[in-house]
Design a protein around this motif. Sequence first.
Motif, PDB file in Angstrom:
ATOM      1  N   ILE A  38       0.833  -1.207   0.000  1.00 57.17           N
ATOM      2  CA  ILE A  38       0.000   0.000   0.000  1.00 57.17           C
ATOM      3  C   ILE A  38       0.865   1.252   0.000  1.00 57.17           C
ATOM      4  N   THR A  39       1.936   1.240   0.782  1.00 55.25           N
ATOM      5  CA  THR A  39       2.824   2.401   0.851  1.00 55.25           C
ATOM      6  C   THR A  39       3.565   2.611  -0.460  1.00 55.25           C
ATOM      7  N   TYR A  40       4.054   1.533  -1.059  1.00 57.00           N
ATOM      8  CA  TYR A  40       4.707   1.655  -2.363  1.00 57.00           C
ATOM      9  C   TYR A  40       3.774   2.293  -3.392  1.00 57.00           C
ATOM     10  N   LEU A  41       2.511   1.854  -3.427  1.00 58.04           N
ATOM     11  CA  LEU A  41       1.589   2.342  -4.450  1.00 58.04           C
ATOM     12  C   LEU A  41       1.328   3.832  -4.299  1.00 58.04           C
ATOM     13  N   SER A  42       1.407   4.334  -3.092  1.00 63.41           N
ATOM     14  CA  SER A  42       1.288   5.771  -2.875  1.00 63.41           C
ATOM     15  C   SER A  42       2.598   6.487  -3.187  1.00 63.41           C
ATOM     16  N   ALA A  43       3.702   5.927  -2.700  1.00 66.71           N
ATOM     17  CA  ALA A  43       5.009   6.572  -2.870  1.00 66.71           C
ATOM     18  C   ALA A  43       5.446   6.640  -4.330  1.00 66.71           C
ATOM     19  N   GLN A  44       5.011   5.685  -5.152  1.00 68.53           N
ATOM     20  CA  GLN A  44       5.482   5.665  -6.541  1.00 68.53           C
ATOM     21  C   GLN A  44       4.909   6.811  -7.377  1.00 68.53           C
ATOM     22  N   ASN A  45       3.911   7.508  -6.855  1.00 61.01           N
ATOM     23  CA  ASN A  45       3.380   8.659  -7.585  1.00 61.01           C
ATOM     24  C   ASN A  45       4.192   9.932  -7.360  1.00 61.01           C
ATOM     25  N   VAL A  46       5.092   9.932  -6.393  1.00 57.57           N
ATOM     26  CA  VAL A  46       5.862  11.147  -6.111  1.00 57.57           C
ATOM     27  C   VAL A  46       6.764  11.487  -7.295  1.00 57.57           C
ATOM     28  N   ASN A  47       7.554  10.515  -7.751  1.00 58.12           N
ATOM     29  CA  ASN A  47       8.398  10.776  -8.918  1.00 58.12           C
ATOM     30  C   ASN A  47       7.574  10.956 -10.190  1.00 58.12           C
ATOM     31  N   ALA A  48       6.552  10.101 -10.347  1.00 55.84           N
ATOM     32  CA  ALA A  48       5.779  10.123 -11.593  1.00 55.84           C
ATOM     33  C   ALA A  48       4.983  11.413 -11.756  1.00 55.84           C
ATOM     34  N   VAL A  49       4.277  11.820 -10.715  1.00 52.85           N
ATOM     35  CA  VAL A  49       3.361  12.961 -10.833  1.00 52.85           C
ATOM     36  C   VAL A  49       3.943  14.236 -10.239  1.00 52.85           C
ATOM     37  N   THR A  50       4.354  14.173  -8.962  1.00 53.03           N
ATOM     38  CA  THR A  50       4.809  15.393  -8.287  1.00 53.03           C
ATOM     39  C   THR A  50       6.048  15.975  -8.957  1.00 53.03           C
ATOM     40  N   ARG A  51       7.001  15.109  -9.292  1.00 54.01           N
ATOM     41  CA  ARG A  51       8.283  15.605  -9.800  1.00 54.01           C
ATOM     42  C   ARG A  51       8.370  15.642 -11.318  1.00 54.01           C
TER      43      ARG A  51
END
Length: 267
Positions: A38-51
């Motif tokens: 669950i944490t990975y699925l949330s964290a993987q959007n940081v590079n993809a979307v936020t950055r």
Amino acid sequence: MTDAKQSTFEYDPDADHPYPDERVNEILPIVTSDPEIITYLSAQNVNAVTRKQYSDHGPKHIEIVRNRAIRLYELLKQGGVEFNGALEQGLDESFEPVIIVLAATLHDIGHVVHRDSHSYYSIPLAADILDRLLPDLYGTETAVRVKAEVLHAILCHHTEETPLTKEAGIIRIADGLDMERGRSRIPYQSGGRGINTLSSQAIQNVRLVEGDETPVLVEIEMINAAGVYQVDSLLKAKLKDSLLEEEVRIVAINTKADDMLVERIEL
């Protein structure tokens, strides 16, 4: 186009399926409640979307890809298509949907390292999770063989690598089928205007139904011609070399009457 009511699909463990479902019904609650996943699925959007201001690769994307992968598998099995991944590892048929569910869930976790080349970074991260979850369920030998097929499918979800199994081909296609407007909502609202974002905004609906000529008919509703990029560039590349080209028919129709630059695409 088919009735929109058929567009929504969420796997139902209590329904009858054209394949043994006991193992996939066992693994699904595990992967959807595991705190690390669950944490990975949330964290993987940081590079993809936020950055990177790229399209959504977080929990919603994974949910859609997993459901569409299972839907593809169900339609293909219903149509008599035989799969080779589990079979060639000496695993019984009940492991086919297990491989598909695990690969769909973990295919994008490499984004936590970097968006670029993320499918390669996903391999060691997914391997660690599979090593933790699978041996207690299946024993060491079976766990290794399931892990091998899951990692192959993860690697091949991007077009740089060619799938050698139909299970991997399903993950490749299902990843490309998450293309509706919601996929681009986060980067679009925050200012992203790349071709992936704009073309996703043009896709209204994606439906997976039983075909007349093929086991699977994918119907895509566009509301302007920008959606051509999603269909003719991204999805076409996913379908190519998937081992399922002859089993899946894709039809995209531009339904907006005042924008008929492109009326229909068929793959």
